[in-house]
Write an enzyme that holds these catalytic residues in place. Structure first.
Site, PDB file in Angstrom:
ATOM      1  N   ARG A   1     -31.899 -20.248  -4.287  1.00  0.00           N
ATOM      2  CA  ARG A   1     -32.495 -20.613  -5.515  1.00  0.00           C
ATOM      3  C   ARG A   1     -32.207 -20.678  -6.841  1.00  0.00           C
ATOM      4  NH1 ARG A   1     -37.080 -19.015  -6.951  1.00  0.00           N
ATOM      5  NH2 ARG A   1     -37.684 -16.221  -5.988  1.00  0.00           N
TER       6      ARG A   1
ATOM      7  N   TYR B   1     -30.357  -8.772  -9.093  1.00  0.00           N
ATOM      8  CA  TYR B   1     -31.096  -9.452  -8.997  1.00  0.00           C
ATOM      9  C   TYR B   1     -31.333 -10.120  -7.493  1.00  0.00           C
ATOM     10  CZ  TYR B   1     -35.904 -12.081  -8.650  1.00  0.00           C
ATOM     11  OH  TYR B   1     -37.094 -12.620  -7.776  1.00  0.00           O
TER      12      TYR B   1
ATOM     13  N   SER C   1     -32.925 -17.961 -15.875  1.00  0.00           N
ATOM     14  CA  SER C   1     -31.893 -18.722 -15.149  1.00  0.00           C
ATOM     15  C   SER C   1     -31.368 -19.921 -16.069  1.00  0.00           C
ATOM     16  CB  SER C   1     -32.069 -18.476 -13.836  1.00  0.00           C
ATOM     17  OG  SER C   1     -33.291 -19.297 -13.093  1.00  0.00           O
TER      18      SER C   1
ATOM     19  N   HIS D   1     -36.828  -5.757  -9.435  1.00  0.00           N
ATOM     20  CA  HIS D   1     -38.018  -5.653  -9.078  1.00  0.00           C
ATOM     21  C   HIS D   1     -37.760  -5.194  -7.464  1.00  0.00           C
ATOM     22  CE1 HIS D   1     -38.423  -8.888 -11.766  1.00  0.00           C
ATOM     23  NE2 HIS D   1     -37.909  -9.899 -11.024  1.00  0.00           N
TER      24      HIS D   1
ATOM     25  N   ASP E   1     -42.800  -9.689 -16.260  1.00  0.00           N
ATOM     26  CA  ASP E   1     -42.394 -10.622 -15.626  1.00  0.00           C
ATOM     27  C   ASP E   1     -43.190 -11.870 -16.431  1.00  0.00           C
ATOM     28  OD1 ASP E   1     -40.403 -12.136 -14.153  1.00  0.00           O
ATOM     29  OD2 ASP E   1     -42.115 -12.408 -12.871  1.00  0.00           O
TER      30      ASP E   1
ATOM     31  N   ARG F   1     -27.158  -9.863 -16.812  1.00  0.00           N
ATOM     32  CA  ARG F   1     -27.369  -9.440 -15.634  1.00  0.00           C
ATOM     33  C   ARG F   1     -26.727 -10.684 -14.822  1.00  0.00           C
ATOM     34  NH1 ARG F   1     -33.347 -13.544 -13.935  1.00  0.00           N
ATOM     35  NH2 ARG F   1     -33.686 -12.041 -12.689  1.00  0.00           N
TER      36      ARG F   1
ATOM     37  N   CYS G   1     -39.200  -9.509 -19.413  1.00  0.00           N
ATOM     38  CA  CYS G   1     -40.053 -11.009 -19.468  1.00  0.00           C
ATOM     39  C   CYS G   1     -39.364 -11.989 -19.853  1.00  0.00           C
ATOM     40  CB  CYS G   1     -41.317 -10.660 -21.000  1.00  0.00           C
ATOM     41  SG  CYS G   1     -40.378  -9.563 -22.346  1.00  0.00           S
ATOM     42  N   HIS G   2     -38.742 -12.809 -20.494  1.00  0.00           N
ATOM     43  CA  HIS G   2     -38.966 -14.009 -20.834  1.00  0.00           C
ATOM     44  C   HIS G   2     -39.229 -14.991 -21.529  1.00  0.00           C
ATOM     45  CE1 HIS G   2     -36.706 -13.276 -16.440  1.00  0.00           C
ATOM     46  NE2 HIS G   2     -37.966 -13.025 -15.914  1.00  0.00           N
TER      47      HIS G   2
ATOM     48  N   ASN H   1     -41.957 -19.507 -11.573  1.00  0.00           N
ATOM     49  CA  ASN H   1     -41.567 -20.219 -10.264  1.00  0.00           C
ATOM     50  C   ASN H   1     -42.765 -19.783  -9.798  1.00  0.00           C
ATOM     51  OD1 ASN H   1     -39.189 -21.958  -9.905  1.00  0.00           O
ATOM     52  ND2 ASN H   1     -38.170 -19.985 -10.567  1.00  0.00           N
TER      53      ASN H   1
HETATM   54  C1  0GY Z   1     -37.740 -13.604 -12.280  1.00  0.00           C
HETATM   55  C2  0GY Z   1     -37.424 -14.073 -10.950  1.00  0.00           C
HETATM   56  C3  0GY Z   1     -37.415 -15.313 -10.634  1.00  0.00           C
HETATM   57  C4  0GY Z   1     -36.909 -16.385 -12.247  1.00  0.00           C
HETATM   58  C5  0GY Z   1     -35.687 -15.571 -12.778  1.00  0.00           C
HETATM   59  O1  0GY Z   1     -34.372 -16.179 -14.513  1.00  0.00           O
HETATM   60  C6  0GY Z   1     -34.606 -16.612 -13.616  1.00  0.00           C
HETATM   61  O2  0GY Z   1     -35.305 -17.861 -13.679  1.00  0.00           O
HETATM   62  O3  0GY Z   1     -35.285 -14.532 -12.880  1.00  0.00           O
HETATM   63  C7  0GY Z   1     -37.674 -15.533  -9.638  1.00  0.00           C
HETATM   64  O4  0GY Z   1     -37.981 -16.930  -9.559  1.00  0.00           O
HETATM   65  O5  0GY Z   1     -37.878 -15.105  -9.013  1.00  0.00           O
HETATM   66  O6  0GY Z   1     -37.415 -11.754 -12.449  1.00  0.00           O
HETATM   67  O7  0GY Z   1     -37.987 -13.558 -13.493  1.00  0.00           O
END
Ligand code: 0GY
Length: 298
Positions: free
Chosen positions: A130, A156, A77, A180, A253, A124, A32-33, A258
């Site tokens: 993108r 990733y 990100s 994932h 997640d 990470r 999670c973020h 996005n």
């Molecule tokens: C996820 C997937 C995405 C984004 C990020 O760090 C991120 O911005 O991981 C994505 O847009 O596929 O794992 O959260």
């Protein structure tokens, strides 16, 4: 003239349902973020998306609502390599969160130790064009060789670059965790080429874990999938968890970066767990034992 400011996006459900599945005691939401809050923790100038705030209080309320005990906060990100928002969430968690950072590969040993003290247990490497401007493999390998003891690298990537990445992945000298499952095409089913290539990676070394995550991304209608209730995902991922029960972890997640066009209900995401891990023993490994080994071994 007013500066141009892109709209900030909301990618999470305002009122997620209560899942039917009850996670076991100690269960970890291991992917999670947090986003901001931006007034305190501004987004990176290179961010590819600008979300509304989704800070620690919201994350912990969701954790409790879904019946989880702990979180692993993965640096998103949009915050670049400035990890303060992630560290703030960990600090506010009363020991119930650990984290994964994104770092500038030139980071010093002292800075890595400071991240460790703040609850970080891995870094990470993001290969999605993108989301990031560049992913320098040589520099990534150098920093992976001098991580604090017990750390791992989270990677990733999307399935179409797995073969190209193999020499790089093979050379990383610490355990790997794959986000994932490397984003296989779920419409191919459990024996399709993407899953076969991913199993070959898992079979190439014993220190790779994977995240059995993101039915909403990988089986979305917009990528040709079925959408909620994500039957392609259940059909493809259950055999992987059954065959590698000691090497999988799970996460919501949230706040689903996005995913504003097909926002998932987090309660439904939790209800995928018994469909990919049908027994109490598998659920305990997926949600407790495996993430504990990676994030709470001390
Ligand atoms: C996820 C997937 C995405 C984004 C990020 O760090 C991120 O911005 O991981 C994505 O847009 O596929 O794992 O959260």
């Amino acid at each position: 003239m007013e500066p141009f400011l892109p709209d900030r996006i909301v990618s999470w459900h305002a009122n997620p349902s209560k899942p039917r599945f009850v996670p076991p005691p100690g269960a970890v939401d291991a992917h999670c973020h947090v986003f901001g809050p931006a007034a305190e923790f501004p987004f990176s100038a290179r961010a590819k998306y600008l979300p509304e705030d989704a800070g620690p209080d919201m994350l912990f309320a969701l954790r409790d609502h879904l019946g989880f005990s702990r979180n692993v906060v993965v640096q998103a990100s949009c915050h670049g390599t400035e990890n303060s928002a992630t560290l703030n969430a960990i600090a506010k968690s009363n020991g119930k969160a650990r984290g994964v950072a994104m770092v500038d590969p030139s980071i010093s040993a002292e800075e890595l130790q400071a991240l460790h003290a703040g609850g970080i247990r891995g870094i990470r490497f993001n290969f999605l064009k993108r989301l990031v401007d560049n992913a320098p493999k040589d520099k990534f390998l150098e920093v992976a060789g001098r991580l604090p003891a017990g750390w791992h690298v989270v990677i990733y990537f999307e399935a179409d670059i797995l073969e190209e990445l193999r020499p790089f992945l093979d050379a990383i000298p610490v355990p790997l965790v794959i986000d994932h499952m490397g984003r296989p095409d779920m419409t191919q089913g459990p024996d399709g080429p993407d899953m076969r290539a991913f199993r070959a990676l898992l079979d190439s070394r014993s220190d790779i874990d994977f995240k059995a995550t993101c039915p909403d991304r990988l089986d979305a209608i917009k990528v040709g999938g079925l959408g909620d209730p994500w039957d392609n995902f259940a059909r493809s991922v259950a055999p992987l968890v059954a065959d590698y029960p000691d090497r999988c972890i799970w996460g919501t997640d949230w706040p689903h970066p996005n995913m504003q066009d097909e926002i998932p209900d987090d309660g439904h995401i939790v209800d995928m767990i018994p469909r990919v891990a049908p027994t109490a023993e598998l659920q305990h490994k997926l949600l407790v034992a495996n993430p504990e080994r990676l994030y709470w071994s001390d």
